[in-house]
Scaffold this motif. Structure first.
Motif, PDB file in Angstrom:
ATOM      1  N   ILE A   1      17.985   4.894  -1.285  1.00 36.10           N
ATOM      2  CA  ILE A   1      16.530   5.064  -1.320  1.00 36.10           C
ATOM      3  C   ILE A   1      16.020   4.352  -0.078  1.00 36.10           C
ATOM      4  CG2 ILE A   1      14.421   4.698  -2.624  1.00 36.10           C
ATOM      5  CD1 ILE A   1      16.495   6.583  -3.970  1.00 36.10           C
ATOM      6  N   VAL A   2      15.408   5.109   0.823  1.00 38.01           N
ATOM      7  CA  VAL A   2      15.066   4.585   2.140  1.00 38.01           C
ATOM      8  C   VAL A   2      13.568   4.366   2.309  1.00 38.01           C
ATOM      9  CG1 VAL A   2      17.096   5.652   3.184  1.00 38.01           C
ATOM     10  CG2 VAL A   2      14.943   6.893   3.162  1.00 38.01           C
ATOM     11  N   ALA A   3      13.235   3.539   3.288  1.00 36.40           N
ATOM     12  CA  ALA A   3      11.837   3.271   3.619  1.00 36.40           C
ATOM     13  C   ALA A   3      11.230   4.526   4.245  1.00 36.40           C
ATOM     14  CB  ALA A   3      11.739   2.103   4.594  1.00 36.40           C
ATOM     15  N   PRO A   4      10.058   4.972   3.752  1.00 33.38           N
ATOM     16  CA  PRO A   4       9.434   6.166   4.312  1.00 33.38           C
ATOM     17  C   PRO A   4       8.780   5.923   5.674  1.00 33.38           C
ATOM     18  CG  PRO A   4       8.069   5.256   2.575  1.00 33.38           C
ATOM     19  CD  PRO A   4       9.340   4.457   2.600  1.00 33.38           C
ATOM     20  N   GLN A   5       8.540   4.650   6.017  1.00 33.35           N
ATOM     21  CA  GLN A   5       7.910   4.304   7.290  1.00 33.35           C
ATOM     22  C   GLN A   5       8.240   2.864   7.636  1.00 33.35           C
ATOM     23  OE1 GLN A   5       3.833   4.970   6.020  1.00 33.35           O
ATOM     24  NE2 GLN A   5       3.448   2.770   5.981  1.00 33.35           N
ATOM     25  N   ASP A   6       7.912   2.450   8.859  1.00 32.74           N
ATOM     26  CA  ASP A   6       8.101   1.066   9.265  1.00 32.74           C
ATOM     27  C   ASP A   6       7.166   0.174   8.471  1.00 32.74           C
ATOM     28  OD1 ASP A   6       9.761   2.197  11.136  1.00 32.74           O
ATOM     29  OD2 ASP A   6       8.550   1.658  12.876  1.00 32.74           O
ATOM     30  N   GLY A   7       7.601  -1.042   8.185  1.00 30.22           N
ATOM     31  CA  GLY A   7       6.738  -1.978   7.476  1.00 30.22           C
ATOM     32  C   GLY A   7       7.498  -3.182   6.971  1.00 30.22           C
ATOM     33  N   THR A   8       6.898  -3.859   6.013  1.00 33.62           N
ATOM     34  CA  THR A   8       7.483  -5.030   5.379  1.00 33.62           C
ATOM     35  C   THR A   8       7.542  -4.777   3.884  1.00 33.62           C
ATOM     36  OG1 THR A   8       6.474  -6.445   7.061  1.00 33.62           O
ATOM     37  CG2 THR A   8       7.251  -7.530   5.063  1.00 33.62           C
TER      38      THR A   8
ATOM     39  N   SER B   1       0.810  -1.215   0.000  1.00 37.98           N
ATOM     40  CA  SER B   1       0.000   0.000   0.000  1.00 37.98           C
ATOM     41  C   SER B   1       0.846   1.270   0.000  1.00 37.98           C
ATOM     42  CB  SER B   1      -0.925  -0.009   1.214  1.00 37.98           C
ATOM     43  OG  SER B   1      -0.162  -0.100   2.404  1.00 37.98           O
ATOM     44  N   VAL B   2       2.127   1.180   0.362  1.00 36.49           N
ATOM     45  CA  VAL B   2       3.006   2.339   0.396  1.00 36.49           C
ATOM     46  C   VAL B   2       4.026   2.217  -0.730  1.00 36.49           C
ATOM     47  CG1 VAL B   2       4.677   3.639   1.767  1.00 36.49           C
ATOM     48  CG2 VAL B   2       2.740   2.532   2.889  1.00 36.49           C
ATOM     49  N   GLU B   3       4.043   3.204  -1.636  1.00 39.23           N
ATOM     50  CA  GLU B   3       4.972   3.166  -2.766  1.00 39.23           C
ATOM     51  C   GLU B   3       6.254   3.903  -2.419  1.00 39.23           C
ATOM     52  OE1 GLU B   3       2.817   4.869  -6.053  1.00 39.23           O
ATOM     53  OE2 GLU B   3       1.905   2.941  -6.549  1.00 39.23           O
ATOM     54  N   VAL B   4       7.386   3.311  -2.787  1.00 40.60           N
ATOM     55  CA  VAL B   4       8.680   3.960  -2.657  1.00 40.60           C
ATOM     56  C   VAL B   4       9.079   4.350  -4.077  1.00 40.60           C
ATOM     57  CG1 VAL B   4      11.081   3.703  -1.936  1.00 40.60           C
ATOM     58  CG2 VAL B   4       9.260   2.520  -0.674  1.00 40.60           C
TER      59      VAL B   4
ATOM     60  N   ALA C   1       6.896  -5.370   0.361  1.00 42.47           N
ATOM     61  CA  ALA C   1       5.924  -6.197  -0.350  1.00 42.47           C
ATOM     62  C   ALA C   1       6.451  -6.588  -1.725  1.00 42.47           C
ATOM     63  CB  ALA C   1       4.592  -5.474  -0.487  1.00 42.47           C
ATOM     64  N   SER C   2       7.101  -5.627  -2.419  1.00 46.70           N
ATOM     65  CA  SER C   2       7.648  -5.921  -3.739  1.00 46.70           C
ATOM     66  C   SER C   2       8.820  -5.001  -4.031  1.00 46.70           C
ATOM     67  CB  SER C   2       6.572  -5.738  -4.823  1.00 46.70           C
ATOM     68  OG  SER C   2       6.221  -4.372  -4.938  1.00 46.70           O
ATOM     69  N   VAL C   3       9.729  -5.506  -4.844  1.00 49.98           N
ATOM     70  CA  VAL C   3      10.819  -4.696  -5.388  1.00 49.98           C
ATOM     71  C   VAL C   3      10.625  -4.753  -6.892  1.00 49.98           C
ATOM     72  CG1 VAL C   3      13.305  -4.438  -5.639  1.00 49.98           C
ATOM     73  CG2 VAL C   3      12.358  -5.237  -3.462  1.00 49.98           C
ATOM     74  N   ASN C   4      10.349  -3.606  -7.516  1.00 50.75           N
ATOM     75  CA  ASN C   4       9.958  -3.552  -8.919  1.00 50.75           C
ATOM     76  C   ASN C   4      11.104  -3.297  -9.882  1.00 50.75           C
ATOM     77  OD1 ASN C   4       7.443  -3.826  -7.769  1.00 50.75           O
ATOM     78  ND2 ASN C   4       6.859  -1.717  -8.095  1.00 50.75           N
ATOM     79  N   VAL C   5      12.345  -3.264  -9.387  1.00 47.19           N
ATOM     80  CA  VAL C   5      13.507  -3.010 -10.232  1.00 47.19           C
ATOM     81  C   VAL C   5      14.599  -4.027  -9.933  1.00 47.19           C
ATOM     82  CG1 VAL C   5      13.085  -0.531 -10.497  1.00 47.19           C
ATOM     83  CG2 VAL C   5      14.428  -1.357  -8.562  1.00 47.19           C
ATOM     84  N   SER C   6      15.567  -4.095 -10.844  1.00 49.58           N
ATOM     85  CA  SER C   6      16.723  -4.971 -10.674  1.00 49.58           C
ATOM     86  C   SER C   6      17.990  -4.143 -10.810  1.00 49.58           C
ATOM     87  CB  SER C   6      16.730  -6.051 -11.753  1.00 49.58           C
ATOM     88  OG  SER C   6      15.553  -6.819 -11.701  1.00 49.58           O
ATOM     89  N   VAL C   7      19.100  -4.695 -10.359  1.00 49.41           N
ATOM     90  CA  VAL C   7      20.392  -4.028 -10.502  1.00 49.41           C
ATOM     91  C   VAL C   7      20.660  -3.787 -11.988  1.00 49.41           C
ATOM     92  CG1 VAL C   7      22.879  -4.271 -10.176  1.00 49.41           C
ATOM     93  CG2 VAL C   7      21.305  -5.015  -8.378  1.00 49.41           C
ATOM     94  N   GLY C   8      21.059  -2.559 -12.316  1.00 44.65           N
ATOM     95  CA  GLY C   8      21.344  -2.191 -13.703  1.00 44.65           C
ATOM     96  C   GLY C   8      20.191  -1.513 -14.415  1.00 44.65           C
ATOM     97  N   ASP C   9      18.988  -1.547 -13.847  1.00 42.42           N
ATOM     98  CA  ASP C   9      17.833  -0.900 -14.476  1.00 42.42           C
ATOM     99  C   ASP C   9      17.985   0.615 -14.433  1.00 42.42           C
ATOM    100  OD1 ASP C   9      16.664  -3.361 -14.873  1.00 42.42           O
ATOM    101  OD2 ASP C   9      15.067  -3.089 -13.388  1.00 42.42           O
ATOM    102  N   SER C  10      17.593   1.275 -15.509  1.00 43.26           N
ATOM    103  CA  SER C  10      17.508   2.739 -15.539  1.00 43.26           C
ATOM    104  C   SER C  10      16.085   3.114 -15.174  1.00 43.26           C
ATOM    105  CB  SER C  10      17.835   3.268 -16.924  1.00 43.26           C
ATOM    106  OG  SER C  10      19.193   3.045 -17.226  1.00 43.26           O
TER     107      SER C  10
ATOM    108  N   GLY D   1      10.068   9.552 -10.242  1.00 45.98           N
ATOM    109  CA  GLY D   1       8.688   9.197  -9.941  1.00 45.98           C
ATOM    110  C   GLY D   1       8.336   7.741 -10.164  1.00 45.98           C
ATOM    111  N   ALA D   2       9.274   6.953 -10.721  1.00 42.83           N
ATOM    112  CA  ALA D   2       9.006   5.531 -10.960  1.00 42.83           C
ATOM    113  C   ALA D   2       8.867   4.809  -9.623  1.00 42.83           C
ATOM    114  CB  ALA D   2      10.129   4.907 -11.784  1.00 42.83           C
ATOM    115  N   VAL D   3       7.933   3.856  -9.552  1.00 45.74           N
ATOM    116  CA  VAL D   3       7.750   3.069  -8.325  1.00 45.74           C
ATOM    117  C   VAL D   3       8.846   2.009  -8.280  1.00 45.74           C
ATOM    118  CG1 VAL D   3       6.206   1.563  -7.036  1.00 45.74           C
ATOM    119  CG2 VAL D   3       5.272   3.480  -8.339  1.00 45.74           C
TER     120      VAL D   3
END
Length: 124
Positions: free
Chosen positions: A95-102, A55-58, A104-113, A117-119
């Motif tokens: 790029i840090v967590a804006p709040q405590d939580g778990t 529910s929280v986007e980084v 849920a997903s990581v939408n990028v990989s090492v080397g991605d441009s 504003g990208a999630v």
């Protein structure tokens, strides 16, 4: 009203500012700004499987390249814990967590441009 000439990246702008009001500021460039070179379009990052988005986007604060992924889905994070490392303008930015939580997903990989504003990840 006050008139100023402001130079930004070598382009001079005439600016008129009204004092004591919250009305709009008028500006007009003296010379046309050179068109920036078009950046190559980055491929869209692979979306996380359905139902795993948090529910929280980084989001990315700036365009850059992913150098490291420090947290994986399921990892608990506290506010301020680094999740990813983003390289922008030859500097490494956590790029840090804006709040405590778990995570849920990581939408990028090492080397991605990524674009600004990208999630990059989501938290629960």
């Amino acid at each position: 009203m006050k008139k100023y000439t402001i130079t930004v990246n070598g382009v001079a702008y005439d600016v008129t500012v009204e004092e004591g009001t919250s009305s709009a500021v008028q500006s007009a460039p003296k010379a046309a700004a050179p068109a920036p070179a078009a950046a190559p379009a980055a491929p869209a990052p692979a979306a996380a499987p359905a139902g795993t988005q948090g529910s929280v986007e980084v989001t990315s604060p700036m365009p850059g390249k992913i150098l490291a992924v420090k947290k994986n889905p399921g990892d608990a994070v506290k506010a301020g814990d680094p999740i990813l490392v983003l390289e922008a303008m030859k500097m490494e930015n956590d790029i840090v967590a804006p709040q405590d939580g778990t995570v849920a997903s990581v939408n990028v990989s090492v080397g991605d441009s990524v674009e600004s504003g990208a999630v990059l990840a989501t938290l629960n």
